[in-house]
Motif scaffolding. Structure first.
Motif, PDB file in Angstrom:
ATOM      1  N   UNK A 196     -14.547   0.682 -27.828  1.00  0.00           N
ATOM      2  CA  UNK A 196     -13.134   0.648 -27.445  1.00  0.00           C
ATOM      3  C   UNK A 196     -12.662  -0.793 -27.267  1.00  0.00           C
ATOM      4  N   UNK A 197     -11.343  -0.950 -27.145  1.00  0.00           N
ATOM      5  CA  UNK A 197     -10.739  -2.271 -27.305  1.00  0.00           C
ATOM      6  C   UNK A 197     -11.342  -3.426 -26.501  1.00  0.00           C
ATOM      7  N   UNK A 198     -11.349  -3.422 -25.182  1.00  0.00           N
ATOM      8  CA  UNK A 198     -11.771  -4.693 -24.567  1.00  0.00           C
ATOM      9  C   UNK A 198     -13.245  -5.001 -24.820  1.00  0.00           C
ATOM     10  N   UNK A 199     -14.017  -3.976 -25.176  1.00  0.00           N
ATOM     11  CA  UNK A 199     -15.440  -4.218 -25.373  1.00  0.00           C
ATOM     12  C   UNK A 199     -15.727  -4.904 -26.703  1.00  0.00           C
ATOM     13  N   UNK A 229     -18.867   2.594 -15.073  1.00  0.00           N
ATOM     14  CA  UNK A 229     -17.581   2.653 -15.762  1.00  0.00           C
ATOM     15  C   UNK A 229     -17.663   1.877 -17.066  1.00  0.00           C
ATOM     16  N   UNK A 230     -18.377   0.749 -17.034  1.00  0.00           N
ATOM     17  CA  UNK A 230     -18.528  -0.032 -18.259  1.00  0.00           C
ATOM     18  C   UNK A 230     -19.271   0.788 -19.303  1.00  0.00           C
ATOM     19  N   UNK A 231     -20.327   1.493 -18.862  1.00  0.00           N
ATOM     20  CA  UNK A 231     -21.104   2.298 -19.804  1.00  0.00           C
ATOM     21  C   UNK A 231     -20.251   3.413 -20.391  1.00  0.00           C
ATOM     22  N   UNK A 232     -19.460   4.071 -19.552  1.00  0.00           N
ATOM     23  CA  UNK A 232     -18.612   5.168 -20.045  1.00  0.00           C
ATOM     24  C   UNK A 232     -17.595   4.636 -21.048  1.00  0.00           C
ATOM     25  N   UNK A 233     -16.987   3.501 -20.687  1.00  0.00           N
ATOM     26  CA  UNK A 233     -15.990   2.936 -21.585  1.00  0.00           C
ATOM     27  C   UNK A 233     -16.605   2.523 -22.912  1.00  0.00           C
ATOM     28  N   UNK A 290     -12.317  -7.295 -17.730  1.00  0.00           N
ATOM     29  CA  UNK A 290     -11.767  -6.020 -18.175  1.00  0.00           C
ATOM     30  C   UNK A 290     -11.017  -5.382 -17.020  1.00  0.00           C
ATOM     31  N   UNK A 291      -9.839  -4.897 -17.341  1.00  0.00           N
ATOM     32  CA  UNK A 291      -9.018  -4.291 -16.320  1.00  0.00           C
ATOM     33  C   UNK A 291      -9.030  -2.784 -16.514  1.00  0.00           C
ATOM     34  N   UNK A 292      -9.257  -2.044 -15.457  1.00  0.00           N
ATOM     35  CA  UNK A 292      -9.224  -0.594 -15.540  1.00  0.00           C
ATOM     36  C   UNK A 292      -8.136  -0.096 -14.602  1.00  0.00           C
ATOM     37  N   UNK A 293      -7.156   0.579 -15.186  1.00  0.00           N
ATOM     38  CA  UNK A 293      -6.020   1.044 -14.393  1.00  0.00           C
ATOM     39  C   UNK A 293      -5.952   2.558 -14.471  1.00  0.00           C
ATOM     40  N   UNK A 294      -5.897   3.205 -13.331  1.00  0.00           N
ATOM     41  CA  UNK A 294      -5.764   4.658 -13.312  1.00  0.00           C
ATOM     42  C   UNK A 294      -4.340   5.047 -13.648  1.00  0.00           C
ATOM     43  N   UNK A 337      -7.944   6.613 -17.430  1.00  0.00           N
ATOM     44  CA  UNK A 337      -8.036   5.245 -16.954  1.00  0.00           C
ATOM     45  C   UNK A 337      -7.841   4.362 -18.169  1.00  0.00           C
ATOM     46  N   UNK A 338      -6.829   3.529 -18.105  1.00  0.00           N
ATOM     47  CA  UNK A 338      -6.544   2.665 -19.244  1.00  0.00           C
ATOM     48  C   UNK A 338      -7.397   1.414 -19.149  1.00  0.00           C
ATOM     49  N   UNK A 339      -7.949   0.997 -20.278  1.00  0.00           N
ATOM     50  CA  UNK A 339      -8.759  -0.201 -20.321  1.00  0.00           C
ATOM     51  C   UNK A 339      -7.925  -1.312 -20.941  1.00  0.00           C
ATOM     52  N   UNK A 340      -8.098  -2.498 -20.443  1.00  0.00           N
ATOM     53  CA  UNK A 340      -7.374  -3.595 -21.043  1.00  0.00           C
ATOM     54  C   UNK A 340      -8.040  -4.901 -20.683  1.00  0.00           C
TER      55      UNK A 340
END
Lengths: 568, 231
Positions: free
Chosen positions: B4-7, B30-34, B182-186, B191-194
């Motif tokens: 996914x994007x930020x990764x 959370x990093x692993x899930x993303x 990496x920003x994680x916003x609920x 949860x949006x990653x950015x």
């Protein structure tokens, strides 16, 4: 099994269908006058007559069912129990008619021509079969049975279901299937699992409300507009439930058998062998673009006892569906009452799968589970392997159940109990059921995203202290004795006495969010308050500069504090 | 396999089949899930081995399709006692992704069975993601989270809604260390990653304003419901 009845090439085979409505509740042993229902994935799949009188309908959600009838007894779905209990009925019918195809527990069909001639007509045969089924000993109370005789499986199945309502067998005269089906609502196609709900919905929106209206269309127009699935529906609606001419029954070489040198004494081992055979069979058929609709499973023990059953599924069977049927058959066989004929006394030495009826895989299958990718097949195989390596309960998949606490929201079900082929639909359906924005859906009062990534099975006890080192108390009204300032995990166990862990400072916190749920059910009643706390990291797992903060979900319940989950 | 994007800033080539990635630190899960969500969404399956504390909701929020997640416990009640190595071997055969924790006794030792497992991972082309140290598996890539900062909580008010995690990628397959905030916003059920931007006072103010309005709504709704429940 070469006694294919010599059906005239022009018409469908004359079939008799026996249908036991709400078989799962009957198999579970619920009397008809007790309101009870069996649930699969939180929806009612079968209910007793008393429950039906209370307004419980098939497909209803658990919550709605409880709302309509608070005293209802809810039972878990157990396909192997259904199959086990159905065995005695299958045996009874098999004594009357030789060719029994079991569609699913509670539903079977037999070729009607021979038995009818023997008993002197369809009516007499149907009445005889019905009396025999109703007279089976050892069957739980509340059994109803409908028998229908007609040209073709579809018309016969419809007739059997109508037979339940009317209380006597329904016999459709030869050649009368088309007239019989004509006035029936088109929803029967979906009820009998022949086409999916989307297509039926589309038919209705196009103004085709009755099977006769669909049958009146030109078959080539239907094929052009709806493809093979539509053509299949059209064939059924026209009462010509005959297999398409382009299918040839498989040659005997197609039968796959495995002789076990060491008799398998455990059903898991037999199922494992069956799984290999089923995979191979499905692969071979798939290579020809075919799918098996009728499968004969033969099991033989070292002492020569045999169990042979024929299974039918109009949509075709995947390898997993074949294995499921072997499992049902084995379960039923192992649980036969002592002293009955063909009772199993030794290990299984022979497993044979013979596809008796195949047809071109013309897209009905695709419509059902959207094409299985190679990754899906590999994963399904691997799940079977993992299950044999560990145990059935150790290999689990998540099923949505909903709840306000993180640990309640998904239930982990043994993978063998869930039809993984259809899971994609099941999970997404529940997801849409929860509303586009989950919180506006059926779970008000659950915490907003993000959710904690670590959820403890057993909440960890801890102390929450205020600035003076006193344990913080939360009253029933959600007021706190003081603001939390530090937390301390309690290690060890209650029996050995708690050992206090190191203190960590609370940087910021929020709450309390009270939960008072299931207050109507004393055993499940929970009353607690939730908090989110951001504390200084205490374990230096990777944090090098000591500035790591950890966010926890903490609850206070009955004057004790527990760590429920961690946001990591 | 894609990420996914930020990764993609950390792993420009995505997840390479046959590799072992370890996620460490206070935001490891959370990093692993993303990290695995995109590959799973494209049809891969994931086995979760010996992670009894798997946060199902969090995984779903980060975009993990749960219908292709299977959990295995090697020491569950009634299991026949096959060890973690055997189960891992069977899992890498059939699953593209395997999420696991390496048992404590394999953190320092490296028995022959584990070496065999390693070559099996490479041969089958699975990706193993470990939570915590890769131990005997000898990770190819290590993603370490540092300096997690949460936003949304105040003393007694608000709720956790946003965090910035600084993730650093290192390991023998990566020539130079890369790191990315990496920003994680609920947001709703997701949860949006950015990528967290550098401090921008104007944007921060804007975020704060929207956050406060959202929060106000959220608090009222939750409060009412809870009152009703409590009553």
């Amino acid at each position: 099994m070469s006694q294919e009845p010599d059906s005239s090439p022009s018409g469908p085979v004359r079939m008799a269908t026996i249908w036991c409505p709400d078989w799962p509740v009957v198999a579970a042993g619920c009397p008809a006058d007790v309101p009870a229902a069996v649930l699969r994935a939180h929806r009612v799949v079968a209910r007793t007559r008393a429950a039906a009188d209370e307004g419980i309908v098939i497909g209803q959600r658990r919550r709605q069912a409880q709302q309509r009838c608070p005293s209802i007894m809810l039972l878990d779905d157990d396909p192997s129990r259904d199959a086990r209990e159905f065995e005695s009925i299958v045996r009874t019918v098999a004594e009357i008619a030789p060719r029994v195809d079991v569609v699913e527990p509670g539903w079977m069909s037999v070729a009607a021509r021979g038995p009818s001639r023997y008993f002197g007509g369809d009516e007499a045969m149907a009445t005889h079969v019905r009396d025999a089924v109703m007279g089976v000993s050892g069957i739980p109370v509340g059994l109803q049975a409908g028998v229908g005789v007609a040209d073709g499986r579809f018309a016969a199945s419809v007739a059997a279901r109508l037979g339940v309502r009317r209380g006597h067998p329904v016999v459709v005269a030869p050649g009368g299937s088309r007239d019989f089906c004509g006035p029936l609502p088109i929803g029967w196609l979906q009820t009998l699992d022949e086409v999916d709900a989307d297509l039926v919905d589309l038919f209705v929106r196009l103004g085709l409300r009755r099977l006769g209206e669909l049958a009146a269309l030109d078959p080539s127009d239907v094929l052009g507009r709806f493809g093979p699935v539509g053509a299949h529906a059209h064939r059924l609606a026209s009462g010509t439930d005959i297999r398409p001419a382009n299918t040839v029954d498989p040659a005997p070489e197609r039968r796959l058998a495995r002789v076990l040198d060491d008799p398998a004494a455990q059903s898991e081992a037999v199922v494992f062998v069956a799984k290999q055979l089923a995979d191979e069979l499905a692969d071979r058929l798939g290579a020809d673009g075919r799918v098996c609709t009728r499968l004969v499973v033969l099991l033989e023990t070292e002492h020569g006892e045999r169990s042979e059953r024929s299974w039918y599924r109009s949509a075709g069977m995947s390898a997993a569906a074949m294995v499921e049927r072997v499992r049902w058959q084995l379960d039923a066989w192992v649980n036969l009452p002592r002293g009955s004929e063909h009772e199993i006394t030794g290990g299984v030495t022979l497993v044979r799968l013979a596809p008796e009826e195949v047809r071109a895989d013309d897209g009905v299958q695709l419509g059902l589970w959207g094409g299985q990718s190679d990754a899906d097949r590999r994963a399904l195989r691997s799940i079977a392997r993992l299950t044999t390596l560990t145990s059935e309960t150790a290999v689990t998949v998540p099923v949505w159940q909903g709840g306000r606490l993180p640990a309640d929201r998904y239930r982990w079900m043994p993978a063998t109990l869930v039809d993984l082929d259809q899971r994609e639909r099941a999970v997404s359906r529940t997801a849409t059921g929860a509303g586009i924005d989950g919180r506006s859906g059926p779970w008000p009062g659950c915490l907003p995203a993000p959710a904690p990534a670590t959820v403890f099975d057993e909440p960890l006890p801890l102390d929450v202290l205020d600035a003076r080192g006193q344990v913080v108390r939360v009253s029933g009204r959600g007021t706190m004795s003081a603001d939390p300032a530090a937390i301390r995990l309690l290690l060890g166990s209650e029996a050995e006495g708690w050992q206090r862990g190191p203190l960590s400072t609370v940087r910021s916190w929020a709450g309390p969010w009270p939960v008072d749920q299931h207050w109507w059910e004393p055993t499940r009643h929970r009353r607690l308050a939730r908090f989110q706390m951001l504390v200084d990291g205490d374990d230096g797992d990777g944090g090098d500069d000591g500035s790591e903060q950890r966010a926890h979900l903490v609850i206070a319940e009955h004057q004790h504090w527990y760590l429920l989950a961690t946001y990591d | 396999m894609p990420v996914a994007h930020p990764f993609d800033r950390l792993l420009p080539d995505g997840l390479m089949r046959g590799q072992v990635v370890s996620c460490r630190g206070s935001g490891a899960r959370s990093v692993a899930f993303g990290l695995v969500s995109t590959a799973l969404a494209e049809g891969a399956w994931m086995a979760v081995i010996d992670v009894p504390t798997f946060g199902t909701d969090a995984a779903a929020e980060l975009g993990v399709p749960l219908e292709r997640v299977v959990r295995v416990e090697t020491n569950a009640v009634g299991s026949s006692g096959s060890g973690w190595v055997d189960v891992m071997g069977a899992a890498v055969d059939g699953f593209d992704l395997v999420l696991t924790r390496v048992p404590a006794e394999l953190h320092d030792r490296r028995p022959a069975a584990v070496r065999k497992l390693n070559s099996r991972v490479r041969q089958k082309g699975a990706v193993v993601v470990t939570l915590g140290t890769a131990g005997a598996l000898g990770g190819d890539i290590e993603l370490t989270t540092q300096r997690t900062s949460w936003a949304g909580l105040e003393d007694g008010a608000g709720h956790l809604e946003r965090r910035v995690v600084e993730v650093q990628a290192s390991g023998r397959r990566i020539p130079e260390r890369r790191s990315c905030a990496i920003e994680m916003v609920g947001a709703g059920t997701r949860v949006a990653l950015g990528v967290a931007t550098e401090r921008d006072p104007q944007a921060e103010l804007l975020a704060e304003m929207t956050a406060t309005t959202e929060k106000a709504d959220g608090v009222v709704v939750t409060d009412l419901n809870d009152r009703r429940l409590a009553g």
